[in-house]
Design a protein around this motif. Structure first.
Motif, PDB file in Angstrom:
ATOM      1  N   THR A 235      -1.362   1.620   8.598  1.00  0.00           N
ATOM      2  CA  THR A 235      -1.399   0.288   7.999  1.00  0.00           C
ATOM      3  C   THR A 235      -1.855  -0.730   9.034  1.00  0.00           C
ATOM      4  OG1 THR A 235       0.458   0.863   6.548  1.00  0.00           O
ATOM      5  CG2 THR A 235      -0.058  -1.472   6.791  1.00  0.00           C
TER       6      THR A 235
ATOM      7  N   TRP B 247      -1.938  -4.693  10.004  1.00  0.00           N
ATOM      8  CA  TRP B 247      -1.060  -5.823   9.707  1.00  0.00           C
ATOM      9  C   TRP B 247      -1.672  -7.132  10.183  1.00  0.00           C
ATOM     10  CZ3 TRP B 247       3.468  -5.086   7.046  1.00  0.00           C
ATOM     11  CH2 TRP B 247       3.939  -3.774   6.952  1.00  0.00           C
ATOM     12  N   ASP B 248      -1.469  -8.138   9.348  1.00  0.00           N
ATOM     13  CA  ASP B 248      -1.806  -9.515   9.710  1.00  0.00           C
ATOM     14  C   ASP B 248      -0.576 -10.350   9.381  1.00  0.00           C
ATOM     15  OD1 ASP B 248      -2.808 -12.038  10.172  1.00  0.00           O
ATOM     16  OD2 ASP B 248      -4.644 -11.754   9.023  1.00  0.00           O
TER      17      ASP B 248
ATOM     18  N   ASN C  64       0.983  -9.628   5.578  1.00  0.00           N
ATOM     19  CA  ASN C  64      -0.027  -8.967   4.733  1.00  0.00           C
ATOM     20  C   ASN C  64      -0.060  -9.582   3.336  1.00  0.00           C
ATOM     21  OD1 ASN C  64      -0.722  -7.352   6.858  1.00  0.00           O
ATOM     22  ND2 ASN C  64      -0.287  -5.408   5.854  1.00  0.00           N
TER      23      ASN C  64
ATOM     24  N   THR D  33       5.716  -4.451   1.179  1.00  0.00           N
ATOM     25  CA  THR D  33       4.468  -5.180   0.974  1.00  0.00           C
ATOM     26  C   THR D  33       3.874  -4.898  -0.401  1.00  0.00           C
ATOM     27  OG1 THR D  33       3.273  -3.365   2.059  1.00  0.00           O
ATOM     28  CG2 THR D  33       3.910  -5.250   3.425  1.00  0.00           C
TER      29      THR D  33
END
Length: 230
Positions: free
Chosen positions: A66, A68-69, A152, A172
């Motif tokens: 994954t 991520w932000d 996210n 998420t």
């Protein structure tokens, strides 16, 4: 008529402890034997807060990767310090193929009270291997200080008072999807401790002392041994 007993030669052990999480247990050890133990400090009631707020991201289905932000903002308080707790890929099986990249995490303070994290996680390879990424914020404010997050695309907001009472977590994209967790907020007074211990037992010629500390997350720290000659 009995004679006077010889005076006991006393030794004093002092230690100043600053942990990165809440202190659970402190032990003073002499020659491998615990001579004193105590619990960590108790959180002081009150609305003023100075301490650590941390966020972890990761988990998800086995074998999934994954990206991520994450954006974090402190409202009605001050973000005084950022501590990244980031990792590379955990190699559990030495025969596993090498990862495609080793450096994939970056963070920046985008304003006085905001920070942005870009990173990547692989779902925990075993039940005993933590492959999450974590960002820790040192915050000054009150119980009404708000921590706002966009993880996210998922928006969350919690007060420091809520986080002091316990962690908060979420997915998420529903159950078994990659997840995030705000850990319990830890006030400075819960992770700082002064120890002053008197050892009244007779010295054994050449003794060694050290202090060990356990945090509530079950991580340990061990002080460097100090040798004392009688």
């Amino acid at each position: 008529m009995g004679g006077l007993a010889p005076a006991t030669r006393q030794r004093r052990v002092r230690a100043s402890i600053t942990a990165r999480d809440r202190i659970d247990l402190v032990e003073v050890v002499r020659n491998g034997e615990v001579v004193w133990s105590g619990t960590g400090p108790t959180a002081q009631a009150g609305s003023v807060f100075s301490g650590l707020v941390s966020l972890s991201v990761g988990w998800g289905q086995a074998g999934t990767t994954t990206d991520w932000d994450v954006q974090l903002e402190i409202e009605n308080g001050t973000l005084t310090e950022v501590e990244p707790r980031l990792r590379g890929i955990d190699i559990v099986d030495p025969l596993s193929p090498p990862p495609s990249a080793y450096a994939f995490s970056s963070w920046e303070r985008t304003a006085t009270n905001t920070v942005r994290l870009r990173t990547r996680t692989v779902a925990n390879p075993t039940v005993m291997t933590d492959a999450t990424q974590q960002l820790v914020l040192r915050v000054s404010g009150t119980d009404r200080t708000v921590v706002r997050a966009v993880v996210n695309g998922v928006r969350k907001a919690y007060t420091v008072g809520e986080l002091r009472s316990g962690p908060r977590s979420g997915y998420t994209a529903g159950f078994v999807s990659p997840a995030f967790q705000f850990h319990r907020a830890v006030a400075d007074g819960e992770r700082e401790l002064e120890v002053d211990v008197e050892d009244v037992r007779e010295p054994a010629g050449r003794d060694w002392y050290h202090v060990r500390v356990r945090q509530t997350n079950d991580q340990w720290a061990f002080g460097t041994p100090t040798w004392v000659k009688a």
